[in-house]
Scaffold this motif. Structure first.
Motif, short mmCIF file in Angstrom:
data_model
loop_
_atom_site.label_atom_id
_atom_site.label_comp_id
_atom_site.label_asym_id
_atom_site.label_seq_id
_atom_site.Cartn_x
_atom_site.Cartn_y
_atom_site.Cartn_z
N GLU A 1 -15.36 10.05 -13.00
CA GLU A 1 -14.79 8.81 -12.96
C GLU A 1 -13.52 8.87 -13.44
OE1 GLU A 1 -18.95 8.36 -13.46
OE2 GLU A 1 -17.06 9.21 -15.09
N GLY A 2 -13.07 9.04 -14.35
CA GLY A 2 -11.38 9.60 -14.80
C GLY A 2 -11.32 10.14 -13.91
N GLN A 3 -11.69 11.45 -13.40
CA GLN A 3 -10.90 12.65 -12.28
C GLN A 3 -10.64 12.09 -11.16
OE1 GLN A 3 -10.88 15.98 -13.44
NE2 GLN A 3 -9.35 15.33 -11.01
N THR A 4 -11.91 11.10 -10.28
CA THR A 4 -11.36 10.14 -9.29
C THR A 4 -10.07 9.37 -8.99
OG1 THR A 4 -13.54 10.38 -9.06
CG2 THR A 4 -12.19 8.71 -7.63
N ALA A 5 -10.52 8.60 -10.83
CA ALA A 5 -9.25 7.51 -10.24
C ALA A 5 -7.29 8.39 -10.62
CB ALA A 5 -9.01 7.15 -12.20
N PHE A 6 -7.84 9.31 -11.26
CA PHE A 6 -6.27 10.09 -11.46
C PHE A 6 -6.47 11.05 -9.83
CE2 PHE A 6 -4.38 15.27 -13.09
CZ PHE A 6 -3.22 13.93 -13.00
N ASN A 7 -6.96 11.65 -9.58
CA ASN A 7 -7.09 12.21 -8.02
C ASN A 7 -5.98 11.00 -7.57
OD1 ASN A 7 -8.20 14.65 -9.15
ND2 ASN A 7 -9.97 13.85 -7.83
N VAL A 8 -6.64 9.56 -7.39
CA VAL A 8 -5.77 8.61 -6.78
C VAL A 8 -4.19 9.03 -6.87
CG1 VAL A 8 -5.45 6.58 -6.12
CG2 VAL A 8 -7.84 7.40 -6.38
N LEU A 9 -3.81 9.12 -8.40
CA LEU A 9 -2.55 9.16 -8.03
C LEU A 9 -1.78 10.56 -8.00
CD1 LEU A 9 -0.31 7.89 -10.42
CD2 LEU A 9 -0.78 9.29 -12.45
N VAL A 10 -2.51 11.14 -8.71
CA VAL A 10 -1.90 12.76 -8.47
C VAL A 10 -1.42 12.59 -6.40
CG1 VAL A 10 -2.53 15.39 -7.91
CG2 VAL A 10 -2.89 13.69 -9.56
N ASN A 11 -2.47 11.88 -5.71
CA ASN A 11 -2.53 11.67 -4.50
C ASN A 11 -0.67 11.16 -4.33
OD1 ASN A 11 -4.53 13.90 -3.48
ND2 ASN A 11 -6.14 11.64 -3.51
N VAL A 12 -1.05 10.25 -4.75
CA VAL A 12 0.54 9.13 -4.26
C VAL A 12 1.96 9.93 -4.64
CG1 VAL A 12 2.28 7.27 -4.95
CG2 VAL A 12 -0.88 7.58 -4.77
N VAL A 13 1.10 10.46 -5.83
CA VAL A 13 3.03 11.48 -6.39
C VAL A 13 3.33 12.70 -5.56
CG1 VAL A 13 3.99 13.41 -8.24
CG2 VAL A 13 2.13 10.68 -9.03
N GLN A 14 2.06 13.17 -5.01
CA GLN A 14 1.90 14.37 -3.97
C GLN A 14 2.61 13.54 -2.57
OE1 GLN A 14 1.37 18.02 -4.53
NE2 GLN A 14 3.01 18.07 -2.79
N GLU A 15 2.37 12.90 -2.74
CA GLU A 15 3.08 11.79 -1.19
C GLU A 15 4.84 12.21 -1.93
OE1 GLU A 15 1.55 8.90 1.26
OE2 GLU A 15 -0.82 9.58 0.01
N CYS A 16 4.90 11.16 -2.78
CA CYS A 16 6.25 11.26 -3.19
C CYS A 16 6.84 12.68 -3.03
CB CYS A 16 6.71 10.07 -4.57
SG CYS A 16 5.75 8.46 -4.54
N VAL A 17 6.23 13.19 -3.55
CA VAL A 17 6.94 14.36 -3.47
C VAL A 17 7.78 15.29 -1.77
CG1 VAL A 17 7.07 17.36 -3.94
CG2 VAL A 17 6.30 15.40 -5.50
N GLN A 18 6.33 15.12 -1.31
CA GLN A 18 6.69 15.56 -0.27
C GLN A 18 7.54 14.24 0.92
OE1 GLN A 18 2.61 15.02 2.08
NE2 GLN A 18 1.91 16.71 1.08
N GLN A 19 8.01 13.48 0.35
CA GLN A 19 9.35 12.37 0.06
C GLN A 19 10.28 12.42 0.30
OE1 GLN A 19 8.61 8.68 1.88
NE2 GLN A 19 6.49 8.22 2.66
N GLY A 20 10.64 13.86 -1.44
CA GLY A 20 11.90 13.77 -1.43
C GLY A 20 12.28 13.79 -3.17
N HIS A 21 11.06 13.11 -3.40
CA HIS A 21 10.78 12.01 -4.59
C HIS A 21 10.42 13.51 -6.20
CE1 HIS A 21 11.82 8.08 -3.40
NE2 HIS A 21 10.43 8.26 -2.84
N PHE A 22 10.60 13.54 -7.17
CA PHE A 22 10.79 14.35 -8.33
C PHE A 22 11.11 15.98 -7.98
CE2 PHE A 22 7.34 10.84 -8.27
CZ PHE A 22 8.22 9.83 -8.99
N LYS A 23 11.66 16.19 -7.26
CA LYS A 23 12.27 17.31 -6.91
C LYS A 23 11.80 18.48 -8.29
CE LYS A 23 15.33 15.78 -3.23
NZ LYS A 23 16.90 16.05 -2.74
#
Length: 203
Positions: A128-150
């Motif tokens: 349960e926790g891993q699934t919820a955390f993965n949602v956050l990781v995926n959003v952060v990864q999208e942010c990285v791909q758009q130049g955030h959190f370099k």
């Protein structure tokens, strides 16, 4: 409906009855005062009947924890319409805090109280926790791909963000925010997370 199907339905209905009683008692009196005995008394069954469906008290609370995660996932679902991942990340923080404030008992079961985790085997994945955390990781990864959190790893950044949100949520629902004024607390809860994310993006 055949005999087998009817028995399965009755079994599931009794499991749900047990969970509803456990949740009601937990919400009313807290974890320590929620026992197999008073759950049984609430539904007018013997304690032995409950043990036929749940191994122990921790198993019941693990099932309730799963309910909490289901509710959180449903609330996060509305964020799929937010196209910009950085804006979606900020919205996730606001929603996470709102969920904690409106569902403090579920939040405790999901992220604070040890009991629901006792049913997991040592080193087992917390699905349960891993699934919820993965949602956050995926959003952060999208942010990285758009130049955030370099220059930062998406998973590590997601963990830092989650930890910060958890701290804010836990301090609030456990009444530990009284060290600051009500006015400042409201401002922090509304704007603090977004400011924090903006700061991380500048590192």
């Amino acid at each position: 409906m055949g005999t087998k199907d009817r028995k399965e339905r009755e079994k599931e209905e009794l499991r749900e009855l047990i969970l509803r009683a456990a949740k009601d008692i937990f919400f009313e009196k807290g974890y320590a005062q929620t026992s197999i005995r008073n759950i049984a008394d609430r539904i007018e069954y013997s304690p032995g009947t409950i043990y036929l469906h749940y191994k122990d008290k921790d198993s019941i609370f693990h099932a309730l924890q799963q309910e909490g995660f289901k509710l959180l996932r449903q609330q996060f679902g509305v964020l799929q319409v937010v196209a910009d991942p950085f804006e979606r990340l900020k919205a996730m923080g606001r929603l996470y805090l709102k969920f904690a404030m409106e569902n403090p008992e579920y939040y405790d079961l999901m992220f604070v109280i040890r009991a629901p985790m006792n049913v997991l085997e040592e080193e087992a994945c917390w699905d349960e926790g891993q699934t919820a955390f993965n949602v956050l990781v995926n959003v952060v990864q999208e942010c990285v791909q758009q130049g955030h959190f370099k220059g930062h790893d998406a998973e590590e950044m997601a963990y830092v963000i989650w930890s910060t949100m958890h701290g804010m949520a836990t301090l609030s629902i456990r009444g530990r925010c009284r060290v600051i004024s009500d006015e400042k607390r409201e401002t922090i809860e509304i704007l603090g997370y977004e400011t924090f994310v903006q700061m991380l993006n500048c590192i």
